[in-house]
Design an enzyme around this catalytic site. Structure first.
Site, PDB file in Angstrom:
ATOM      1  N   SER A 104      34.813  32.475  40.652  1.00  0.00           N
ATOM      2  CA  SER A 104      35.764  32.506  39.533  1.00  0.00           C
ATOM      3  C   SER A 104      37.206  32.642  40.011  1.00  0.00           C
ATOM      4  CB  SER A 104      35.415  33.689  38.616  1.00  0.00           C
ATOM      5  OG  SER A 104      36.442  33.900  37.677  1.00  0.00           O
ATOM      6  N   TYR A 130      40.618  28.515  35.998  1.00  0.00           N
ATOM      7  CA  TYR A 130      41.312  28.744  34.736  1.00  0.00           C
ATOM      8  C   TYR A 130      42.729  28.245  34.979  1.00  0.00           C
ATOM      9  CZ  TYR A 130      37.818  31.842  32.576  1.00  0.00           C
ATOM     10  OH  TYR A 130      36.692  32.359  31.997  1.00  0.00           O
ATOM     11  N   THR A 156      37.166  25.256  33.582  1.00  0.00           N
ATOM     12  CA  THR A 156      36.570  25.822  32.374  1.00  0.00           C
ATOM     13  C   THR A 156      37.352  25.353  31.154  1.00  0.00           C
ATOM     14  OG1 THR A 156      35.662  27.684  33.569  1.00  0.00           O
ATOM     15  CG2 THR A 156      35.968  27.980  31.208  1.00  0.00           C
ATOM     16  N   LYS A 233      33.501  22.621  32.606  1.00  0.00           N
ATOM     17  CA  LYS A 233      32.504  23.612  32.146  1.00  0.00           C
ATOM     18  C   LYS A 233      32.781  23.988  30.694  1.00  0.00           C
ATOM     19  CE  LYS A 233      30.788  28.236  33.426  1.00  0.00           C
ATOM     20  NZ  LYS A 233      31.463  29.205  32.559  1.00  0.00           N
ATOM     21  N   HIS A 257      29.476  29.534  27.705  1.00  0.00           N
ATOM     22  CA  HIS A 257      30.063  30.716  28.356  1.00  0.00           C
ATOM     23  C   HIS A 257      29.171  31.948  28.134  1.00  0.00           C
ATOM     24  CE1 HIS A 257      34.319  31.384  30.025  1.00  0.00           C
ATOM     25  NE2 HIS A 257      33.756  32.552  30.212  1.00  0.00           N
TER      26      HIS A 257
HETATM   27  C1  FNR Z   1      31.439  34.932  32.660  1.00  0.00           C
HETATM   28  N1  FNR Z   1      31.605  33.551  32.637  1.00  0.00           N
HETATM   29  C2  FNR Z   1      32.743  32.992  33.211  1.00  0.00           C
HETATM   30  N2  FNR Z   1      32.910  31.642  33.197  1.00  0.00           N
HETATM   31  C3  FNR Z   1      33.992  31.086  33.791  1.00  0.00           C
HETATM   32  O1  FNR Z   1      34.114  29.868  33.760  1.00  0.00           O
HETATM   33  N3  FNR Z   1      34.911  31.881  34.431  1.00  0.00           N
HETATM   34  C4  FNR Z   1      34.804  33.228  34.481  1.00  0.00           C
HETATM   35  O2  FNR Z   1      35.647  33.920  35.072  1.00  0.00           O
HETATM   36  C5  FNR Z   1      33.711  33.824  33.813  1.00  0.00           C
HETATM   37  N4  FNR Z   1      33.565  35.182  33.781  1.00  0.00           N
HETATM   38  C6  FNR Z   1      32.447  35.751  33.233  1.00  0.00           C
HETATM   39  C7  FNR Z   1      32.296  37.125  33.280  1.00  0.00           C
HETATM   40  C8  FNR Z   1      31.128  37.702  32.790  1.00  0.00           C
HETATM   41  C9  FNR Z   1      30.980  39.195  32.837  1.00  0.00           C
HETATM   42  C10 FNR Z   1      30.106  36.890  32.253  1.00  0.00           C
HETATM   43  C11 FNR Z   1      28.821  37.488  31.758  1.00  0.00           C
HETATM   44  C12 FNR Z   1      30.267  35.532  32.189  1.00  0.00           C
HETATM   45  C13 FNR Z   1      30.563  32.674  32.054  1.00  0.00           C
HETATM   46  C14 FNR Z   1      29.523  32.279  33.102  1.00  0.00           C
HETATM   47  O3  FNR Z   1      30.048  31.393  34.049  1.00  0.00           O
HETATM   48  C15 FNR Z   1      28.313  31.587  32.465  1.00  0.00           C
HETATM   49  O4  FNR Z   1      28.753  30.515  31.675  1.00  0.00           O
HETATM   50  C16 FNR Z   1      27.420  32.494  31.629  1.00  0.00           C
HETATM   51  O5  FNR Z   1      27.412  33.805  32.128  1.00  0.00           O
HETATM   52  C17 FNR Z   1      26.000  31.954  31.621  1.00  0.00           C
HETATM   53  O6  FNR Z   1      25.187  32.668  30.758  1.00  0.00           O
HETATM   54  P1  FNR Z   1      24.182  33.850  31.238  1.00  0.00           P
HETATM   55  O7  FNR Z   1      23.376  33.346  32.415  1.00  0.00           O
HETATM   56  O8  FNR Z   1      25.038  35.018  31.578  1.00  0.00           O
HETATM   57  O9  FNR Z   1      23.336  34.037  30.021  1.00  0.00           O
END
Ligand code: FNR
Length: 376
Positions: A104, A130, A156, A233, A257
């Site tokens: 990330s 981002y 994203t 994404k 997400h």
């Molecule tokens: C995320 N996700 C996420 N996505 C992204 O593009 N950049 C990011 O910095 C973050 N940060 C983030 C923090 C936390 C705490 C979570 C739980 C999720 C989303 C992540 O990439 C992904 O899309 C989801 O977490 C997938 O779903 P599950 O496996 O958590 O159910």
């Protein structure tokens, strides 16, 4: 008790409640977060019999990158809230399993440190972008990611603003500045050295917020700045997937997400067939990418078992990303537990592939999935 559930329970005991809430939370009423996992179970499988499955291989290739399996780690912010080594532990886990790491923009260890750990453990990594309000910060970060060895960028697209997570408004986690700004502080320092006025920490954090004005042209900008393939994404519609490919994307990640952005978005499992078929049709008309590779379709959201992965692949995904379980595992036992978490999903995948009569990823074809049973 199944490993992932045990790790979830261990994380719940180990983590401060506000961190656990930050990890778990979804946006709004959390309808989409809850449905994410359930939706995978709304498909039924049509196993084949009497296929030689004495040796099952989960090996696959994404954009020319060879991987031992198609189970990547989703890019997620601030792993150091779960374990002190943060993303260094996650990189070790990904590498030891032979899988892909999503890193990330909001990592809590600098991307160069993580890149070094990834190289040490042989983990290919893709950098999640981002695009920040300060565009030149984004550009500098992307250039650093390229120099550090990122294999692709993941832009994203579903976060013009951070989703409102109602349940955490009471005990809101305040992410420490040294986590939030670890990747950016050097650039603010350079600017001051070049004669610019120093920004307060609040101003630095504001400059690093997501830019809500980005659009399809951002894909080509990132591809030109980086020279890397760019995946988008957060895609949940076939027409969006095609628009992204036409705008220069090398693939998409079907994702909501993890239910953290627009609540009541369609579950990824239900959006995947539409996106995969639109991408296939686009390739039929427009051919492969200029690199010669086929565009990639990844999916995330509620992927927890080998059967979820098998279903995703049969529905047209080239790979999956696992999110929260990796954070819970990091909290439960650092790199070792995160490695075990991914290994468990991969081992389960190999097992259910055998039971379904598929000895290789290429044999996981659409006819393995039957009907949608309305569970959500
Ligand atoms: C995320 N996700 C996420 N996505 C992204 O593009 N950049 C990011 O910095 C973050 N940060 C983030 C923090 C936390 C705490 C979570 C739980 C999720 C989303 C992540 O990439 C992904 O899309 C989801 O977490 C997938 O779903 P599950 O496996 O958590 O159910």
């Amino acid at each position: 008790m199944p490993l992932l559930r045990a790790q979830r329970e261990a994380a719940a005991s180990a983590l401060p409640p506000e961190v656990l809430d930050y990890y778990d939370a979804g946006a709004g009423d959390e309808v989409t977060r809850r449905e994410g996992a359930l939706a995978w179970a709304s498909y039924r499988l049509r196993p084949r019999v009497l296929r030689d499955v004495g040796a099952v291989s989960t090996a696959t290739t994404l954009l020319g990158q060879q991987l031992a399996h198609p189970v990547g780690i989703a890019p997620m912010a601030f792993h150091a809230l779960a374990t002190e080594a943060g993303e260094l532990a996650t990189a070790a886990a990904a590498g030891r399993n032979g899988g892909l790491l999503g890193l990330s923009t909001r990592s809590s260890r600098s991307l160069e440190e993580v890149a070094a750990a990834a190289a040490e453990h042989g983990a290919p990594w893709w950098f999640q972008v981002y695009v920040m309000k300060d565009r030149s910060l984004t550009e500098a970060l992307v250039r650093r990611a390229v120099a550090a060895g990122a294999g692709a960028l993941v832009l994203t697209g579903d976060t013009p603003y951070v989703g409102r997570k109602r349940r955490v408004t009471g005990t809101r986690l305040s992410v420490p500045d040294d986590h939030f700004l670890v990747n950016l502080a050097p650039h603010f320092g350079e600017r001051v050295a070049a004669g610019a006025a120093a920004l307060s920490v609040a101003e630095q954090r504001a400059a690093a917020e997501q830019d809500p004005t980005i659009d399809l042209s951002t894909i080509r900008w990132l591809a030109e700045v980086s020279g890397l393939p760019v995946l988008v994404k957060g895609v949940l519609r076939g027409d969006d997937a095609v628009a992204c490919l036409q705008a220069g994307a090398a693939g998409v990640v079907v994702s909501n997400h993890g239910g953290r952005q627009l609540d009541r978005s369609v579950p990824s499992a239900l959006a995947l067939p539409e996106v995969a078929s639109a991408v296939r049709e686009h390739v039929r008309q427009a051919g492969p990418l200029p690199s010669g590779h086929a565009p990639v379709v990844l999916v995330d959201g509620g992927v927890r078992t080998g059967t979820d992965v098998l279903t995703a692949l049969a529905l047209g995904a080239d790979g999956v990303l696992v999110g929260r379980p990796v954070l819970w595992a990091l909290a439960a036992g650092g790199a070792e537990a995160a490695q075990a978490c991914v290994a468990e999903v991969v081992s389960d995948l190999a097992h259910v592939m055998a039971l379904a009569g598929a000895a290789s990823i290429a044999e996981v074809t659409p006819d393995l999935v039957h009907q949608v049973v309305p569970t959500v």
